[in-house]
Design a protein around this motif. Sequence first.
Motif, PDB file in Angstrom:
ATOM      1  N   VAL A 123       0.829  -1.203   0.000  1.00 41.12           N
ATOM      2  CA  VAL A 123       0.000   0.000   0.000  1.00 41.12           C
ATOM      3  C   VAL A 123       0.866   1.257   0.000  1.00 41.12           C
ATOM      4  N   GLY A 124       1.932   1.245   0.816  1.00 37.31           N
ATOM      5  CA  GLY A 124       2.831   2.394   0.836  1.00 37.31           C
ATOM      6  C   GLY A 124       3.499   2.634  -0.506  1.00 37.31           C
ATOM      7  N   LEU A 125       3.896   1.549  -1.171  1.00 40.71           N
ATOM      8  CA  LEU A 125       4.506   1.693  -2.488  1.00 40.71           C
ATOM      9  C   LEU A 125       3.502   2.250  -3.490  1.00 40.71           C
ATOM     10  N   ALA A 126       2.247   1.766  -3.414  1.00 43.71           N
ATOM     11  CA  ALA A 126       1.218   2.282  -4.325  1.00 43.71           C
ATOM     12  C   ALA A 126       0.964   3.771  -4.080  1.00 43.71           C
ATOM     13  N   ILE A 127       0.932   4.170  -2.789  1.00 43.59           N
ATOM     14  CA  ILE A 127       0.738   5.592  -2.476  1.00 43.59           C
ATOM     15  C   ILE A 127       1.912   6.419  -2.979  1.00 43.59           C
ATOM     16  N   TYR A 128       3.127   5.902  -2.810  1.00 44.03           N
ATOM     17  CA  TYR A 128       4.319   6.616  -3.274  1.00 44.03           C
ATOM     18  C   TYR A 128       4.286   6.806  -4.788  1.00 44.03           C
ATOM     19  N   LEU A 129       3.915   5.744  -5.513  1.00 42.10           N
ATOM     20  CA  LEU A 129       3.831   5.866  -6.969  1.00 42.10           C
ATOM     21  C   LEU A 129       2.708   6.818  -7.374  1.00 42.10           C
ATOM     22  N   GLY A 130       1.592   6.783  -6.623  1.00 38.65           N
ATOM     23  CA  GLY A 130       0.507   7.716  -6.917  1.00 38.65           C
ATOM     24  C   GLY A 130       0.923   9.165  -6.706  1.00 38.65           C
ATOM     25  N   ILE A 131       1.684   9.418  -5.635  1.00 31.98           N
ATOM     26  CA  ILE A 131       2.188  10.775  -5.389  1.00 31.98           C
ATOM     27  C   ILE A 131       3.151  11.197  -6.491  1.00 31.98           C
ATOM     28  N   ALA A 132       3.962  10.244  -6.959  1.00 32.55           N
ATOM     29  CA  ALA A 132       4.897  10.570  -8.044  1.00 32.55           C
ATOM     30  C   ALA A 132       4.151  10.963  -9.315  1.00 32.55           C
ATOM     31  N   VAL A 133       3.091  10.207  -9.639  1.00 33.70           N
ATOM     32  CA  VAL A 133       2.304  10.540 -10.831  1.00 33.70           C
ATOM     33  C   VAL A 133       1.620  11.894 -10.657  1.00 33.70           C
ATOM     34  N   TYR A 134       1.073  12.130  -9.446  1.00 33.77           N
ATOM     35  CA  TYR A 134       0.406  13.413  -9.180  1.00 33.77           C
ATOM     36  C   TYR A 134       1.393  14.574  -9.276  1.00 33.77           C
ATOM     37  N   ALA A 135       2.603  14.380  -8.735  1.00 38.77           N
ATOM     38  CA  ALA A 135       3.617  15.436  -8.798  1.00 38.77           C
ATOM     39  C   ALA A 135       4.035  15.724 -10.235  1.00 38.77           C
ATOM     40  N   PHE A 136       4.127  14.680 -11.056  1.00 33.35           N
ATOM     41  CA  PHE A 136       4.514  14.890 -12.450  1.00 33.35           C
ATOM     42  C   PHE A 136       3.434  15.642 -13.217  1.00 33.35           C
ATOM     43  N   ARG A 137       2.180  15.299 -12.968  1.00 33.96           N
ATOM     44  CA  ARG A 137       1.090  15.937 -13.709  1.00 33.96           C
ATOM     45  C   ARG A 137       0.795  17.342 -13.197  1.00 33.96           C
ATOM     46  N   ARG A 138       1.137  17.622 -11.926  1.00 37.36           N
ATOM     47  CA  ARG A 138       0.909  18.949 -11.348  1.00 37.36           C
ATOM     48  C   ARG A 138       2.208  19.451 -10.714  1.00 37.36           C
ATOM     49  N   PRO A 139       3.091  19.963 -11.494  1.00 38.91           N
ATOM     50  CA  PRO A 139       4.385  20.412 -10.943  1.00 38.91           C
ATOM     51  C   PRO A 139       4.255  21.618 -10.020  1.00 38.91           C
ATOM     52  N   TYR A 148      10.066  17.605  -1.319  1.00 35.94           N
ATOM     53  CA  TYR A 148       9.170  16.446  -1.335  1.00 35.94           C
ATOM     54  C   TYR A 148       9.100  15.751  -2.691  1.00 35.94           C
ATOM     55  N   ARG A 149       9.891  16.160  -3.663  1.00 36.65           N
ATOM     56  CA  ARG A 149       9.815  15.556  -4.991  1.00 36.65           C
ATOM     57  C   ARG A 149      10.258  14.097  -4.932  1.00 36.65           C
ATOM     58  N   PRO A 150       9.416  13.157  -5.394  1.00 31.41           N
ATOM     59  CA  PRO A 150       9.792  11.727  -5.354  1.00 31.41           C
ATOM     60  C   PRO A 150      11.046  11.468  -6.195  1.00 31.41           C
ATOM     61  N   ARG A 151      11.989  10.729  -5.611  1.00 29.41           N
ATOM     62  CA  ARG A 151      13.249  10.461  -6.296  1.00 29.41           C
ATOM     63  C   ARG A 151      13.070   9.546  -7.502  1.00 29.41           C
ATOM     64  N   ILE A 152      11.962   8.799  -7.506  1.00 26.55           N
ATOM     65  CA  ILE A 152      11.760   7.878  -8.614  1.00 26.55           C
ATOM     66  C   ILE A 152      11.558   8.617  -9.929  1.00 26.55           C
ATOM     67  N   LEU A 153      11.166   9.901  -9.858  1.00 29.47           N
ATOM     68  CA  LEU A 153      11.009  10.684 -11.082  1.00 29.47           C
ATOM     69  C   LEU A 153      12.332  10.860 -11.807  1.00 29.47           C
ATOM     70  N   ARG A 154      13.430  10.928 -11.049  1.00 28.90           N
ATOM     71  CA  ARG A 154      14.739  11.073 -11.678  1.00 28.90           C
ATOM     72  C   ARG A 154      15.115   9.823 -12.469  1.00 28.90           C
ATOM     73  N   LEU A 155      14.580   8.664 -12.037  1.00 25.86           N
ATOM     74  CA  LEU A 155      14.912   7.415 -12.713  1.00 25.86           C
ATOM     75  C   LEU A 155      14.005   7.151 -13.908  1.00 25.86           C
ATOM     76  N   LEU A 156      12.761   7.611 -13.837  1.00 27.82           N
ATOM     77  CA  LEU A 156      11.797   7.290 -14.886  1.00 27.82           C
ATOM     78  C   LEU A 156      11.727   8.344 -15.981  1.00 27.82           C
ATOM     79  N   LEU A 157      12.064   9.594 -15.656  1.00 23.44           N
ATOM     80  CA  LEU A 157      11.919  10.670 -16.624  1.00 23.44           C
ATOM     81  C   LEU A 157      13.259  11.025 -17.251  1.00 23.44           C
ATOM     82  N   LYS A 158      13.179  11.518 -18.481  1.00 21.41           N
ATOM     83  CA  LYS A 158      14.383  12.060 -19.113  1.00 21.41           C
ATOM     84  C   LYS A 158      14.755  13.376 -18.442  1.00 21.41           C
ATOM     85  N   SER A 159      16.027  13.698 -18.487  1.00 18.90           N
ATOM     86  CA  SER A 159      16.499  14.914 -17.822  1.00 18.90           C
ATOM     87  C   SER A 159      15.850  16.158 -18.431  1.00 18.90           C
ATOM     88  N   GLU A 160      15.601  16.166 -19.753  1.00 17.95           N
ATOM     89  CA  GLU A 160      14.970  17.319 -20.390  1.00 17.95           C
ATOM     90  C   GLU A 160      13.525  17.492 -19.905  1.00 17.95           C
TER      91      GLU A 160
END
Length: 584
Positions: A123-139, A148-160
Motif C-alpha cells: 500500500v505504501g509503495l502504491a501511495i508513493y507511486l501515486g504521489i509521483a504521478v500526481y507530482a509529475f502531472r501537477r508540478p 518532497y519531490r519523489p526520487r523515482i522521477l529522476r529514474l523514470l523521466l528524461k532529464s529534459e
Amino acid sequence: RGENVPLPIERHTLLFDAENDPDNAAGRELVDRFAYLDQDSIVTCDPESDDEQATDNCKQLNGASAYFDGGVVEMLQIGTHHVASTRNNDFSNRSQKATITVTRSPWEWYVVLTTTLSALSIVGLAIYLGIAVYAFRRPTSIFFSKRYRPRILRLLLKSETLQAKIEERKKYSRERRERLAASVMLSSAAPPACLGRPSDAGGTVKADGQAEDAQLVDSAEPKTLWDRCLRRLRSFGLEEQRLVLLVYLLLNLVVFLIGFCSHLDMGFQGSMAYPWAKGAGFTLDLNCAIIVLPTLKSLQTALRSAGATREWIPIDDPISFHIHVAGLIMLGTVVHVVAHIVHMSLVQGAPIIQADPLQLWDLSAAELQSGTPIWSQIWDLGSRCAPVSGALVALLMFAMGVTALPCARRGTNRLSKRLGGYNLFWRVHLGWKWIYVLLLLHAPGRLWIWFLFPAMFVAVDRLLLAHRQRPYVVLRTAKALARDVISLTFEQPEGFTYEAGQYVLLGWRGEWHPFTLTSAPEEQYLSLHIRAPNSLDWCSALRHRLLEEAPSAAEAAAAARGHPAASSAGEDGSPSGRGAAARA
C-alpha cells in the motif's frame, strides 16, 4: 465407516489423494509405513505366510513392536477421513474405528505480522507511486517541490522532461510571489477608516495613514509550531474540518485494531474471521454513537458561537459528516456480517463432539460448540439470539440507506414517488430509536460506554430546543412567486431574536424542515422563501394547502354560512393562519 473391511490403497485419502495422484511415491511410502508399523526393521516378513501365529506374518502385525513412533506428519488432504485398527478388528468383540478431520491450520502471530507488514508495504509503495504521478502531472503542487519531490522521477523521466517541469514550477512560484507582493502593497496603501483605531489588516493606523509593517508581517507569518503545522497541512488541502475527518478515520482504524487484537485467539480453532468480526463491531459501536451528533441542530447552533474552536467542529456541513459516518457504518456492517457468517460456517463444518451431559470430560467451549448447525447458532438463547437482532439492525440500516438516496428522498422516479418520497425517508429514519434498542440487545457489554456521551448530547439538544422553541406563529401572507417559489410572512413572536443568516424549523403534518430566514433582524416580521416544485412532495403539499385548498375551504365555509367570507388574508388575498416554527 460402518464396515470393518479396509479399503484398498487406490481409495486412500488421508496421507495422499490416491484417486487424483496415484503415482505419489512419498504418499504410498507413508501408507506402507503406518500399515506395517516398520516391521521390516524387526523381522523378515513373509508375504506368503498364512499362519496367524507366525512372527513373520506381517499382514497380521505379528512382528510389530509394542510401541510405534510415526513422527510428525503434515496433513495435506483437507476433509474427513475414516481409519480403523486392522489388528484389533480381527477379534469379534472389537471394532476400533475413528474419523479424522483435517482443517486449515490457523495463522500464527508471525505469519499475521509478516502478512500485515507486506500489505502495508504494498500500500505504501502504491501511495508513493501515486504521489509521483500526481507530482509529475501537477508540478505546481507541493509534492513537486525540492524537498518532497519523489526520487523515482529522476529514474523514470528524461532529464529534459524533468527540467521542463522544474522550470514550470519556478515560473509559477515567481508569479505567485509577485501577486502576493502586489496584494501587500495594496493593503499597506489603503486609507485608514479612522485615525488612531485598529485597522482591518490587524495593525495600528498611524497619523500618516500607514499600517505598521511589523504587525502586518507578524499576522501573516505563523507564530507557533502548531500554526506552522496547520499552514503546511493547508498546503496539502487539509483544512481544519478535513483534518478532523482524517483524524476520525484514523480513530476508526485504532478502534478496529483494538477489537481485532483483543479477540485474536478467541475464534473457533484460531479462526481469523472472529477477530475481524469483532474489530468491525468495535467500529460500529463508535460510529453508531457518533452518527446522531450531526443531526442535533440546536446543539450545532450553540457551538457556532464557540469562537475559534468552531473551525474544528464539523458543523458547517453536518450532512456531509453524517454521510461519511454512515458510509463507515455500511463498511463495518459488511465486514462484521461476512466475518461472522464465515466463522459460523467453520463451526458447522467441524466434527460433532459426543455430548457430555455429566460434564466428565471437561470439554472446552470450542469442543462444545463444534459441529453446531448455523440455525442453532442463530437461535441460541445463550447469546440472546444476537444474530437475529443483528439481522434486524442491518435491515433497518439498509432501509435507511436506501431511502436516503437522492433519487428516493426527492422522489425523482416513479417507484420512490409512489412509495412516498421524502415522507418515506422521514418515517424510516424515525425508527432510529429502535435501532439503538436492538443494539443494546445485540451487544450490551460495551454499548453503554459508547452511548453515554451521545445520550448526554441528545439530552442537551432537546433542552436547548425546548428553550428556544416557539410552538405557534401567525401566518400573515402566502404568495406564489416565479419558479415554483412561495413567500411566507409570519408575525414575529414576542421575545424572538435572531441574526442574519440563521434558520428556523417549520413544522406541518408532523414533519419539521429547516429554512433560512429571508427577513432582516430589524424588521418586525419573519419571512421565508421556499422552493416548492412538484418533485419536493412536502413543500409542494404545503404550497397546495396554503394557496389552493385553504382559500377554497374558506370560501365554501363562508357560502355555507350564507354571507360573504370575511377575509383574513394578506394583501394579495392569500390565507393567513397559524403555523409552527422553532428557532434552530
